[in-house]
Design a protein around this motif. Structure first.
Motif, PDB file in Angstrom:
ATOM      1  N   THR A  67     -35.613  -5.726 -31.952  1.00 21.69           N
ATOM      2  CA  THR A  67     -35.565  -5.985 -30.506  1.00 21.69           C
ATOM      3  C   THR A  67     -34.248  -6.662 -30.156  1.00 21.69           C
ATOM      4  O   THR A  67     -33.600  -6.328 -29.158  1.00 21.69           O
ATOM      5  N   LYS A  95     -31.474  -6.467 -31.914  1.00 15.18           N
ATOM      6  CA  LYS A  95     -30.367  -5.540 -32.160  1.00 15.18           C
ATOM      7  C   LYS A  95     -30.159  -4.648 -30.929  1.00 15.18           C
ATOM      8  O   LYS A  95     -29.021  -4.413 -30.499  1.00 15.18           O
ATOM      9  N   LYS A  96     -31.243  -4.190 -30.342  1.00 12.94           N
ATOM     10  CA  LYS A  96     -31.129  -3.367 -29.131  1.00 12.94           C
ATOM     11  C   LYS A  96     -30.473  -4.175 -28.007  1.00 12.94           C
ATOM     12  O   LYS A  96     -29.600  -3.694 -27.292  1.00 12.94           O
ATOM     13  N   ASP A 151     -26.699  -4.799 -28.886  1.00 15.37           N
ATOM     14  CA  ASP A 151     -25.884  -3.597 -28.705  1.00 15.37           C
ATOM     15  C   ASP A 151     -25.612  -3.334 -27.232  1.00 15.37           C
ATOM     16  O   ASP A 151     -24.492  -3.025 -26.840  1.00 15.37           O
ATOM     17  N   ARG A 186     -31.830   1.912 -22.561  1.00 18.68           N
ATOM     18  CA  ARG A 186     -31.732   1.424 -23.940  1.00 18.68           C
ATOM     19  C   ARG A 186     -33.043   0.793 -24.396  1.00 18.68           C
ATOM     20  O   ARG A 186     -33.111   0.168 -25.448  1.00 18.68           O
ATOM     21  N   GLU A 187     -34.074   0.921 -23.535  1.00 14.30           N
ATOM     22  CA  GLU A 187     -35.398   0.385 -23.842  1.00 14.30           C
ATOM     23  C   GLU A 187     -35.365  -1.112 -24.125  1.00 14.30           C
ATOM     24  O   GLU A 187     -35.981  -1.609 -25.061  1.00 14.30           O
ATOM     25  N   VAL A 188     -34.581  -1.812 -23.308  1.00 13.10           N
ATOM     26  CA  VAL A 188     -34.542  -3.272 -23.359  1.00 13.10           C
ATOM     27  C   VAL A 188     -35.134  -3.767 -22.047  1.00 13.10           C
ATOM     28  O   VAL A 188     -34.662  -3.384 -20.974  1.00 13.10           O
ATOM     29  N   GLY A 223     -28.470   3.694 -31.704  1.00 15.54           N
ATOM     30  CA  GLY A 223     -29.657   3.191 -31.021  1.00 15.54           C
ATOM     31  C   GLY A 223     -30.798   2.819 -31.946  1.00 15.54           C
ATOM     32  O   GLY A 223     -30.880   3.294 -33.077  1.00 15.54           O
ATOM     33  N   PHE A 224     -31.643   1.928 -31.481  1.00 14.17           N
ATOM     34  CA  PHE A 224     -32.867   1.524 -32.172  1.00 14.17           C
ATOM     35  C   PHE A 224     -32.631   0.921 -33.547  1.00 14.17           C
ATOM     36  O   PHE A 224     -33.473   1.038 -34.433  1.00 14.17           O
ATOM     37  N   HIS A 282     -25.976   6.983 -27.799  1.00 15.96           N
ATOM     38  CA  HIS A 282     -27.345   6.498 -27.956  1.00 15.96           C
ATOM     39  C   HIS A 282     -28.292   7.691 -27.899  1.00 15.96           C
ATOM     40  O   HIS A 282     -28.153   8.561 -27.031  1.00 15.96           O
ATOM     41  N   SER A 336     -32.950   1.676 -38.572  1.00 16.52           N
ATOM     42  CA  SER A 336     -33.582   2.166 -37.363  1.00 16.52           C
ATOM     43  C   SER A 336     -35.055   1.762 -37.356  1.00 16.52           C
ATOM     44  O   SER A 336     -35.758   1.906 -38.356  1.00 16.52           O
TER      45      SER A 336
END
Lengths: 980, 287
Positions: A480, A482-483, A486, A570-572, B32-33, B56, B80
């Motif tokens: 979580t 790391k996302k 980034d 980015r699903e954050v 990503g991820f 991404h 990942s």
């Protein structure tokens, strides 16, 4: 809620993990014949059922069919006697479960509803004959009661039904409000509130320490008297967080005696840096010191590097893995939260623990309740925690150390640091600067808030005792983060989507938002907007929770849509929770009601000033009275096998130290793989330069002479970098004080001397402090097996970390001797300085003669060595440190897998000469044809000791003192931690 | 044009350091991820002459970037999804459940795919290697290391086949850093991989003699010392070790000793490492 629960059990057909897991369990004394590990996924849904066909498709997604199989809602056919299932407690972050849920959602193109989830657990199927006690203690080694639930069944109980599926849902239904707190109480009761917390009106129980003392509570009472109302619980909790020792460093900030009216920090640390920066003038390397989440120095014309070292001692004592993991990912956020966001590029670690072969029987509670974890459990846990944090985040961990002393048996010290890199400027915008403006929206990004990590800041400001709150432990989720990392440092920062950023660390959003509010003078928060892991949390809990992987941004309204779209893609998770203002106040609303309204001036500066008094008594410690042995072979072998001197490579190789592709000089060097004192890493592709890191730590000197202890730590931290070729004028340092019993004048007296030592030695070397942290109560208070009260305090511990810029990494020097026939020199003088040394400890004594250092001489010497290295005159270099010259010689020989023939002067007792810990020294080797040029450069400081050659290390002083094959030295050096 | 046709027309061997021009074809590096080695992977490709875009995976899924615009697809190293549900598995599921048709089209073209470490684990879970007869089923597994934990150290590799990736390479010397790199498969699959010369690299001792499964030369217990394999058509390479992390001479573990030896022999010290050749080979395929 969940009408439909399914259980999928995954197992390997031939499990490669079993051999090490089984032998580990057997080594702990459990008579286990056979073991199977099964990964369990419990799928709980209410709105959508899954058919058998669906479930087999889900199962297929969760395994690799080449080596794994799965069962759906069926008991296992594997033979076993006991089944132990370890899952998570309700509310604990379940990363694997979340990933499995996403996979299922992707596969069926559906979304899980609120309250639906996938939960994971591990099932251990054990064969053997274990007593119920043994079974439970085995379960204890597999689980941590703070985060795990355990379910044990015998084969008979398991029957043909299998394990019942467990759905660990948090049930908190009522919607709590903020409550007023009555402070018109006598002092005794106020003290109790400060120490044990507010009484919760619902449960009647104390909520856990505020760590506010009487003077502070009086100041708070006076403030609210002026306001004409009672404080709410959230206001009191918020003040406690903000004023905590952990956040405000009250001991370092307070006036001390008559001679330090401005406090230790301003007088000795900040002033040292100011004077050094002034003296360096144009050559000042500092860019940002003490004010931001990390300190920063110049890397080159285009880039800055940041550094910050934190401690996470109290959480690591209770949950070593979780504590160390959140320690390292937490300090990563101090990097991401520097300026407008630096990219974490190097992690460092340091552990002070008890001897892992000892088993202290100490208890946090009376009647042998709440036993402390053994040093071995703590070591295993913290080593794994920092490793998982760095490895999963893609940050190399090339630098670290481990120090053993049984005084750390009650409370370990866990240091975690991160170096970051960021451009000095992008499109005219200086990235080291940030400012939240009134009108900017407060946006929290990252993980959700739960009850984990409540009272972390106040808890670490107190000694560890039975009242230590268990919710203080946080669970890290590196992916979580790391996302989050980034999207911030690789995207949002350079799109200029926010104007300020800070980390949610100690004190959670209460501290991060109030801290950023200083930039614009106010904030207004809608606490009910904060995304939660589960309903039912009280406003004060949401405000101070230290749930991990969150950061706070100040976002100009015009940038909000772009930021939210980016975060979503980015699903954050990102949520607006309020706005920054210029009202001078920190206002918090909860469902339309103002529950907190405190002036920022009072919040940040209302803390009553203290005046501390110190005393200092020079203690004397007899030196051991052992004659010098005739031969030193046995002495050398046992010295190399001392835990503080031997190889801890087992830690190094678990840590990815090569990711990001910048590895130059790593944690082990040479054919013989010897642990280095310094590392060198390239952090900017294409640049010739690199970042050197080292450190110094001498806790054994503290009780003898705290001033010289600080000097030894600073010199050693610097010298580690000089040895690899980093010039002195590029070096900056960081301080981490981990003290004990800081309410005792004697301990404060030691602290004052150590801080003065920091000031004097830093100025003498010209190396500025750029960041620091202190942790003042590293004491364990509890009981022994006979119910006697016991206090175990760490020795006063000062870690100095160093960072410097290598101008040309191709010219850096490793520690291992290289080529047969090379000349061996020691640079710097050896004196009979063995007080607090490893050698005296080996002989069972302490002594008083702590090493002194003439910094002017040392500085000139370091300059000459830097010149020699820059002219490529040196084939290897290694600083002489713990264990003295003898250990340094043995290590460089092991590193190069080559013998050496050494003759030492006869002016001193030979064992003292070999094992004295005098500062300012190096062992270097030089090619014979460079002899003249090297000696001309390094001058009379360099004493020729002998030559590289043969297979043995031979040392002579008038007569032969020792003659040992390098292979045997290597065995002695590597034996103690073999099998860890 | 098939692989063999391309090589038939180009017998001059791999490209050399002295810098042929940059190529126009581009690489797509998935991120990503929890993927974490995308930046050094972009750097190494750039040094080999090929520009790359780091994208991404959600942007590919959302159609913002099209796979068809690229010639080399790279799954770089990382963690990942934190290795949840098995290393590389969750990311592979994400690709399979969202991008499968695009990927098949890409594989049908004259394109290359490279997976390093976590990327290899993703390829294995997608069935892109070994991909016998272009059947993309999971035939191999990268299991937890024999030692039971992640291990980071330098290893030596030697080529086990002469293919577009290995041409001219004598040795690769680079780090491993993984917890699950222990290649395992059925005896039939192993025989077929060997028969079809799909083993690209094996772990070996420093003198290039086989590691024979022995630790630490074979760091994870991988069957037959396998470090990397290709697809049956040779265009997909999965590799556990990380050559992109040791692109320069000074990135190699033993460089201080080798530099000292070279200087005393009067041999010029190189600036880049032996590992660049692998990437030059990949880029050279498009020249």
């Amino acid at each position: 809620m969940e009408s439909c629960v399914h259980r999928i059990e995954v197992h390997y057909t031939a499990d490669p993990r079993l051999k090490t897991r089984t032998s580990r369990i057997r080594s702990l004394g459990f008579p286990v014949d056979d073991l199977h590990l099964i990964d369990v996924y419990t799928i709980a849904t209410s709105t959508r059922g899954f058919s058998v066909q669906d479930l087999s498709e889900i199962g297929a997604q969760l395994i690799n069919p080449v080596v794994q199989k799965f069962l759906m809602d069926t008991p296992t056919l594997l033979p076993f006697d006991y089944a132990i299932e370890v899952g998570f407690l309700p509310g604990v972050t379940d990363n694997v479960g979340t990933t499995a849920r996403q996979t299922i959602e992707d596969f069926f193109s559906m979304k899980f509803e609120e309250g639906e989830a996938v939960y994971t657990s591990q099932l251990f199927l054990v064969r053997g004959t274990l007593s119920p006690d043994q079974l439970h203690s085995l379960a204890d080694t597999l689980a941590n009661p703070l985060v795990n639930r355990v379910h044990i069944l015998t084969r008979t109980e398991y029957g043909d039904k299998g394990m019942a599926p467990v759905v660990p849902v948090v049930h908190l239904n009522e919607m709590p409000n903020a409550e007023p707190v009555y402070l018109d109480l006598d002092d005794e009761e106020l003290i109790r509130i400060g120490k044990e917390g507010i009484v919760d009106s619902r449960t009647g129980e104390r909520r856990g320490p505020l760590a506010l003392d009487l003077a502070q509570l009086h100041a708070i009472r006076d403030y609210f008297d002026e306001e004409g109302r009672m404080p709410t619980d959230i206001e009191l909790e918020s003040l406690a967080q903000t004023w905590s020792e952990h956040c405000k460093h009250t001991i370092f900030a307070s006036a001390m005696d008559d001679d330090v009216p401005r406090g230790l920090y301003k007088t000795f640390i900040q002033d040292a840096t100011k004077k050094i920066r002034k003296a360096k003038g144009d050559k000042d390397i500092c860019v940002s010191v003490f004010t931001d989440n990390s300190g920063a120095i110049i890397f080159d014309d285009t880039y800055l590097v940041t550094h910050k070292v934190e401690t996470h001692n109290s959480p690591s004592a209770l949950d070593p893995f979780g504590g160390a993991l959140t320690g390292i990912v937490g300090v990563n956020r101090d990097t991401i939260g520097f300026g407008l966001g630096a990219k974490p590029c190097i992690n460092v670690y340091g552990y002070c623990v008890g001897d892992p072969e000892t088993h202290p029987t100490l208890f946090r509670g009376k009647d042998a309740s709440m036993p402390i974890l053994s040093p071995r459990q703590i070591l295993d846990g913290v080593v794994r925690g920092v490793g998982v944090g760095g490895n999963c985040s893609g940050i190399p961990t090339p630098q670290g150390w481990c120090w053993f002393d049984n005084h750390y048996g009650g409370k370990p010290l866990v240091f975690a640091g991160t170096v970051g890199v960021l451009p000095r400027e992008i499109a005219g915008r200086q990235l080291a600067k940030k400012k939240a403006e009134p009108g900017d929206l407060i946006v929290v990004v990252g993980g959700r808030v739960g009850k984990d990590g409540i009272h972390g800041a106040t808890f670490s400001s107190e000694a560890l005792d039975p009242a230590s709150p268990v919710t203080a432990v946080q669970i890290g989720d590196p992916i979580t983060q790391k996302k989050l990392s980034d999207v911030i440092v690789k995207e949002a920062r350079d799109l200029e989507l926010y104007s300020s950023i800070t980390d949610n660390g100690a004190g959670g959003i209460s501290c991060s938002v109030a801290e950023m509010a200083k930039e614009c003078n106010g904030c207004h928060v809608h606490l009910d907007k904060v995304p939660l892991k589960y309903h039912g949390m009280a406003p004060w809990e949401i405000w101070i929770s230290e749930s991990q992987e969150r950061m706070t941004l100040a976002v100009p309204p015009a940038k909000l849509d772009a930021l939210m779209a980016l975060m979503q893609s980015r699903e954050v998770e990102a949520t607006v929770i309020g706005e920054f203002t210029a009202t001078g106040k920190c206002v918090v609303e909860w469902h339309g009601m103002v529950v907190m309204e405190v002036g920022l001036a009072f919040l940040h500066d209302g803390l009553p000033k203290k005046h501390l008094t110190t005393t200092y008594t020079q203690a004397t410690h007899p030196a051991p009275v052992t004659p010098c042995p005739d031969r030193l072979d046995a002495t050398m072998r046992s010295m190399l096998g001392r835990k503080n001197l031997c190889s801890k490579e087992f830690i190094t190789i678990q840590y990815d130290h090569t990711v990001q592709g910048g590895h130059v000089l790593g944690p082990v060097q040479g054919r013989g793989r010897v642990q280095s004192d310094a590392s060198l890493t390239k952090v900017v592709p294409g640049s010739k330069k690199g970042v050197g890191l080292s450190q110094g730590l001498f806790p054994t000197y503290s009780e003898i002479d705290p001033y010289l202890m600080a000097g030894a730590a600073i010199d050693t931290a610097i010298r580690g970098l000089i040895a690899i070729g980093v010039p002195l004028d590029t070096i900056a340092i960081l301080d981490n004080f981990c003290w004990c019993s800081s309410d005792e004048p004697e301990r404060l007296g030691q602290l004052k001397l150590a801080a003065k030592g920091c000031h004097d030695f830093a100025i003498a070397f010209g190396t500025p402090f750029i960041s620091g942290k202190d942790s003042m109560y590293n004491d364990f208070s509890g009981f022994d097996a006979e119910n006697n009260k016991v206090k175990v305090s760490v020795p006063p511990t000062l870690l100095i970390s160093s960072i410097g810029i290598h101008p040309e990494v191709m010219k850096s020097v490793s520690l291992d001797v290289k080529i047969d026939g090379d000349l061996v020199y020691v640079i710097g003088e050896t004196a009979e300085e063995l007080g607090g040394s490893e050698y005296f400890a080996q002989l069972g004594g302490v002594g008083d003669s702590v090493p002194k250092l003439d910094v002017a001489t040392a500085k000139a010497r370091y300059g000459r060595l830097t010149e020699a290295i820059s002219h490529e005159l040196v084939a290897s270099a290694f600083p002489v440190s713990h264990g003295g010259l003898g250990i340094a010689l043995a290590k460089v020989a092991i590193g190069g897998q080559l013998g050496m023939d050494i003759t030492i002067p006869t002016t001193m007792r030979p064992d003292y000469y070999l094992f004295a810990e005098s500062l300012g020294r190096f062992v270097v080797t030089v090619a014979p044809d460079r002899k003249r040029e090297f000696e001309r450069t390094c001058g009379a400081d360099a004493l020729l000791l002998g030559r590289v050659g043969g297979k043995n290390l031979r040392i002579t002083a008038g007569k032969l003192l020792l003659d040992i094959p390098v292979a045997e030295l290597e065995t002695a050096y590597k034996a103690p931690f073999r099998g860890y | 044009m098939t692989t063999s046709e391309r090589f038939a027309g180009r017998a001059t061997g791999p490209a050399h350091a002295s810098g042929p021009a940059r190529i126009d074809e581009k690489a797509l590096i998935m991120s990503g991820f929890g993927i974490n080695s995308e930046m050094e992977t972009k750097e190494v490709l750039s040094r080999a002459g090929m520009d790359a875009d780091i994208v991404h995976i959600n942007d590919v899924i959302a159609g913002k970037v099209r796979l068809a615009e690229y010639r080399l697809l790279v799954f770089p190293g990382g963690f990942s999804y934190g290795d949840d549900t098995g290393a590389g598995n969750a990311y592979a599921n994400r690709v399979r459940n969202n991008l499968w048709d695009d990927l098949l089209e890409f594989l049908d073209g004259d394109n290359l795919v490279l997976g390093i470490c976590n990327g290899f684990q993703i390829l294995a879970n997608l069935g892109l290697v070994p991909a016998f007869k272009r059947h993309y089923t999971r035939d191999i597994a990268l299991m937890p290391n024999r030692g039971g934990r992640l291990e980071c150290r330098f290893v030596s590799l030697k080529p086990a086949a002469d293919n577009l990736w290995t041409r001219g390479i004598e040795r690769i010397y680079c780090p491993v850093a993984h917890g699950e790199g222990n290649l395992s498969c059925s005896p039939e699959t192993l025989l077929r991989i060997k028969r079809q010369k799909q083993i690209a690299f094996t772990y070996c001792c420093e003198d290039l003699t086989p590691a024979y499964g022995e630790y630490p030369w074979n760091p994870n217990g991988s069957v037959e010392d396998i470090a990397g394999i290709t697809s049956a058509d040779g265009k997909v390479l999965g590799l556990m070790p990380h050559p992109e992390r040791a692109m320069e001479f000074v990135n190699q573990y033993d460089w201080p000793l080798r530099k000292e030896e070279m200087q005393r022999k009067g041999v010029p010290v190189p600036t880049e490492s032996v590992n660049m050749l692998l990437f030059r080979n990949a880029v050279g395929y498009f020249r």
